[in-house]
Design an enzyme around this catalytic site. Structure first.
Site, PDB file in Angstrom:
ATOM      1  N   HIS A  37     -22.337 -28.018  -1.799  1.00 11.82           N
ATOM      2  CA  HIS A  37     -23.721 -27.702  -1.409  1.00 11.82           C
ATOM      3  C   HIS A  37     -23.851 -26.185  -1.280  1.00 11.82           C
ATOM      4  CE1 HIS A  37     -21.410 -27.708   2.338  1.00 11.82           C
ATOM      5  NE2 HIS A  37     -22.230 -26.734   2.688  1.00 11.82           N
ATOM      6  N   HIS A 122     -23.609 -19.355  -2.161  1.00 10.03           N
ATOM      7  CA  HIS A 122     -22.420 -19.785  -2.897  1.00 10.03           C
ATOM      8  C   HIS A 122     -22.171 -21.267  -2.664  1.00 10.03           C
ATOM      9  CE1 HIS A 122     -20.906 -19.148   1.165  1.00 10.03           C
ATOM     10  NE2 HIS A 122     -19.947 -20.013   0.857  1.00 10.03           N
TER      11      HIS A 122
END
Length: 184
Positions: A37, A122
């Site tokens: 995620h 990220h």
């Protein structure tokens, strides 16, 4: 007490693609596909009352849906060397705006503070503990051109996190839709 964070989910095919890219680095603990995620805000441990306040605050976040793209991989390092391997997310204006809106909404919840570190979007691929330096370098160089197709982020979630096993278990507790714009 419940441990919480706010994140953008990744589409299932992208999670699988990123998971298949992993492996081959001794000292790397790879994230399972279901855990991949983009964290917008790590909250930490809160009691149930504060968790309810968090949901109410996030209900007030209104932002448009937008495209998200991954371009390459990178490392977060500490004084002891690399500690985290990630897929780099292109920091689009819409993504940065959503992160700011989430941060601003949560700053109004009593007992929660404002994050003092810079937001670096990220996807955590692996946590590193004394990784083989040559294989890590080869992985980063070999995946520098990583560029799966972009996807449309149309919602974000409040996740709970349970640690203690080989990998944490992340569970979406509440979903929050992003707004489709006319013509989209």
């Amino acid at each position: 007490m419940v441990r919480l964070f706010v994140a953008l989910p990744l589409p299932p095919l992208l999670r699988q693609t990123l998971a298949l890219a992993g492996g081959g680095i001794p000292g790397a603990r790879w994230s399972p596909p279901g855990n991949l995620h983009i964290t917008l805000k790590f909250i930490g441990e809160v009691d149930e009352r504060v968790a309810d306040d968090i949901v109410s605050a996030l209900d007030g976040v209104h932002a448009p849906a937008f495209e998200v793209a991954i371009r390459g991989v990178g490392l977060f390092e500490s004084g002891k060397g690399p500690r985290l391997l990630y897929a780099a997310v292109v920091p689009s204006p819409a993504l940065l705006d959503l992160e700011k809106r989430v941060e601003a909404a949560l700053a109004l919840v009593p007992g929660l503070g404002v994050e003092d570190r810079r937001f670096v979007p990220h996807v955590t691929l692996a946590r590193l503990k004394a990784p083989d330096a040559g294989r890590l370098r080869a992985f980063v160089e070999g995946n520098g051109g990583l560029a799966p197709p972009p996807w449309r982020a149309d919602r974000f979630a409040l996740y709970s996190s349970v640690t203690g096993g080989e990998h944490p278990v992340y569970t979406p507790e509440e979903w929050f839709d992003l707004e489709e714009q006319d013509g989209d």
